[in-house]
Design a protein around this motif. Sequence first.
Motif, PDB file in Angstrom:
ATOM      1  N   THR A 147       0.951  -1.248  -0.104  1.00 30.36           N
ATOM      2  CA  THR A 147       0.113  -0.059   0.077  1.00 30.36           C
ATOM      3  C   THR A 147       0.889   1.177  -0.189  1.00 30.36           C
ATOM      4  O   THR A 147       2.144   1.147   0.286  1.00 30.36           O
ATOM      5  CB  THR A 147      -1.004   0.164   1.182  1.00 30.36           C
ATOM      6  N   ARG A 148       0.307   2.428  -0.368  1.00 32.68           N
ATOM      7  CA  ARG A 148       1.026   3.719  -0.335  1.00 32.68           C
ATOM      8  C   ARG A 148       1.656   3.852   1.144  1.00 32.68           C
ATOM      9  O   ARG A 148       2.696   4.486   1.332  1.00 32.68           O
ATOM     10  CB  ARG A 148       0.072   4.905  -0.669  1.00 32.68           C
ATOM     11  N   ALA A 149       0.674   3.539   2.212  1.00 28.05           N
ATOM     12  CA  ALA A 149       1.373   3.734   3.593  1.00 28.05           C
ATOM     13  C   ALA A 149       2.398   2.842   3.681  1.00 28.05           C
ATOM     14  O   ALA A 149       3.441   3.417   4.589  1.00 28.05           O
ATOM     15  CB  ALA A 149       0.165   3.277   4.517  1.00 28.05           C
ATOM     16  N   GLN A 150       2.615   1.574   3.442  1.00 29.47           N
ATOM     17  CA  GLN A 150       3.648   0.777   3.536  1.00 29.47           C
ATOM     18  C   GLN A 150       4.939   1.425   2.987  1.00 29.47           C
ATOM     19  O   GLN A 150       6.208   1.163   3.386  1.00 29.47           O
ATOM     20  CB  GLN A 150       3.263  -0.569   3.115  1.00 29.47           C
ATOM     21  N   ILE A 151       4.800   1.944   1.658  1.00 31.53           N
ATOM     22  CA  ILE A 151       5.855   2.005   0.724  1.00 31.53           C
ATOM     23  C   ILE A 151       6.599   3.383   1.377  1.00 31.53           C
ATOM     24  O   ILE A 151       7.880   3.252   1.478  1.00 31.53           O
ATOM     25  CB  ILE A 151       5.374   2.444  -0.636  1.00 31.53           C
ATOM     26  N   VAL A 152       5.803   4.362   1.779  1.00 28.61           N
ATOM     27  CA  VAL A 152       6.517   5.498   2.397  1.00 28.61           C
ATOM     28  C   VAL A 152       7.092   5.139   3.855  1.00 28.61           C
ATOM     29  O   VAL A 152       8.149   5.797   3.995  1.00 28.61           O
ATOM     30  CB  VAL A 152       5.483   6.543   2.600  1.00 28.61           C
ATOM     31  N   THR A 153       6.431   4.155   4.381  1.00 27.06           N
ATOM     32  CA  THR A 153       7.037   3.781   5.749  1.00 27.06           C
ATOM     33  C   THR A 153       8.497   3.124   5.543  1.00 27.06           C
ATOM     34  O   THR A 153       9.473   3.336   6.155  1.00 27.06           O
ATOM     35  CB  THR A 153       6.109   2.771   6.561  1.00 27.06           C
ATOM     36  N   PHE A 154       8.445   2.273   4.352  1.00 28.42           N
ATOM     37  CA  PHE A 154      10.058   1.618   3.961  1.00 28.42           C
ATOM     38  C   PHE A 154      10.904   2.764   3.623  1.00 28.42           C
ATOM     39  O   PHE A 154      11.966   2.561   4.068  1.00 28.42           O
ATOM     40  CB  PHE A 154       9.607   0.632   2.792  1.00 28.42           C
ATOM     41  N   LEU A 155      10.276   3.685   2.675  1.00 28.95           N
ATOM     42  CA  LEU A 155      11.454   4.724   2.349  1.00 28.95           C
ATOM     43  C   LEU A 155      11.915   5.677   3.589  1.00 28.95           C
ATOM     44  O   LEU A 155      12.875   6.037   3.534  1.00 28.95           O
ATOM     45  CB  LEU A 155      10.699   5.276   1.373  1.00 28.95           C
ATOM     46  N   TYR A 156      10.758   5.870   4.678  1.00 25.22           N
ATOM     47  CA  TYR A 156      11.472   6.473   5.567  1.00 25.22           C
ATOM     48  C   TYR A 156      12.400   5.820   6.470  1.00 25.22           C
ATOM     49  O   TYR A 156      13.375   6.533   6.977  1.00 25.22           O
ATOM     50  CB  TYR A 156       9.958   6.662   6.456  1.00 25.22           C
ATOM     51  N   ARG A 157      12.086   4.773   6.852  1.00 26.15           N
ATOM     52  CA  ARG A 157      12.950   3.903   7.489  1.00 26.15           C
ATOM     53  C   ARG A 157      14.446   3.611   6.824  1.00 26.15           C
ATOM     54  O   ARG A 157      15.507   3.723   7.563  1.00 26.15           O
ATOM     55  CB  ARG A 157      12.601   2.545   7.822  1.00 26.15           C
ATOM     56  N   ALA A 158      14.417   3.564   5.536  1.00 23.48           N
ATOM     57  CA  ALA A 158      15.738   3.400   4.741  1.00 23.48           C
ATOM     58  C   ALA A 158      16.370   4.840   4.555  1.00 23.48           C
ATOM     59  O   ALA A 158      17.680   4.822   4.344  1.00 23.48           O
ATOM     60  CB  ALA A 158      15.377   2.875   3.164  1.00 23.48           C
ATOM     61  N   PHE A 159      15.632   5.887   4.329  1.00 24.58           N
ATOM     62  CA  PHE A 159      16.395   7.082   3.991  1.00 24.58           C
ATOM     63  C   PHE A 159      16.294   8.444   4.636  1.00 24.58           C
ATOM     64  O   PHE A 159      16.730   9.483   4.348  1.00 24.58           O
ATOM     65  CB  PHE A 159      16.025   7.354   2.522  1.00 24.58           C
ATOM     66  N   LYS A 160      15.557   8.312   5.784  1.00 21.75           N
ATOM     67  CA  LYS A 160      15.216   9.423   6.793  1.00 21.75           C
ATOM     68  C   LYS A 160      16.557   9.921   7.350  1.00 21.75           C
ATOM     69  O   LYS A 160      17.559   9.467   7.259  1.00 21.75           O
ATOM     70  CB  LYS A 160      14.367   9.161   7.806  1.00 21.75           C
TER      71      LYS A 160
END
Length: 417
Positions: A404-417
């Motif tokens: 889902t969109r929520a899952q993808i932005v969460t993955f990106l947040y954890r990887a690139f924040k």
Amino acid sequence: MKKLLSFALALVLCLGLTIPASADNQPGDTTIKDAKGNTYTLSKPILYTISKEQIAGLSFAEDYVYYTFTGEELQDPKESLIHQATAVYAVPEGTVIKVPDDVVETTQSGSTKTSTTTTIRLEPNIVGLNKSGNGYVVVEEYFTYFEGVDDGYYQLSTQDAGYENTFYVMSCLESSSSTSEDINTGSGAEGGSIPDTIDTIAFFVPTATDLQSTFPGGSSTSKPATPATPKPPVTPTAPTTGKPAFTDVADSAYYAEPVKWAVEKNITGGTTATTFSPNQTCSTAQILTFLWRSKGSPEPTSKTNPYTDVKESAYYYKAALWAKENEVLPRPFKPELKGDAPCTRGMAMLYIWKAAGSYAAEKKGSFADVPSKSIYAPSVDWAVETGITGGTTATTFSPDATCTRAQIVTFLYRAFK
């Protein structure tokens, strides 16, 4: 209940039953029975039935289905789950299916009471039907993972499925558990069994005007329904700045901070001015665009378009070229990007891992559904080790589950924040 139906929107399009389409279940009916007589109640009447001959007459794209998302291992179209369905019913968009309540049989012998509970559950797969010239072609099939489904309610939605004109092919499973109890002491023991497949049936949710009352190769069997307005594919909106005020993103949601971060970093915006649509399926084009933006939206070096299905006017055109140049996409590169295909967990980890530098994990994973030689195994190991995500269970990762969109932005947040 509203929340439950929203989560279940994509799940109900598929169901597993055995009554032939030409038998008891007809256009206008709002109930369907499986081989064992269990009744499934529909919130909207059946539009029409589709025969196995009509299904067999469909055209299949050469790579309509694949075992790996790289398209390297193709499956014979004759093995499509559509062909396993004993009945196919066209139903309106948004139809809700209520699965039968648990069936409990109690027997009493001497001082012992035995209760057997039979539970019906559905396991869906999705098949897309796309317009091709003057006809329709089956373009892709993939396993779909659904969360948040409860109480036996499932709602059919082409939007959540990621396709217009969608088949939901569903296996109807039956599992039983037994409890023996001493009437005098109240003590007892429980047992269980592996679920059996009762049957397989498909629900078809048409959005094209010419599919509202009939199916290719057949004639209309019911009064024409009011044509549904086709839903255009959802594309990432122009990034906005400032704190997002989305009505569908609760402050307590696990993805609340990632959504705020993604908006502030111009990685993505909402689907409207007030909604983010966190449970909406994320496509390949969207995650590549999000990744590209997370890297600062760099200009691609090459101006040559390697993809036959990506127009220069597409919002993800530069992201696609960037992904190819930086080998974010796995080799060998195919001439089609299939940007509207839903992004899976395995795909997401592979893309993010490559964009992050393809670092090797110190410890190899042991998920039963992630073979050590699979293309996404190293990225899954890395993602778990770095805390980007974990398994869906202690032993499975569900690499083919859609994101889902929520899952993808969460993955990106954890990887690139």
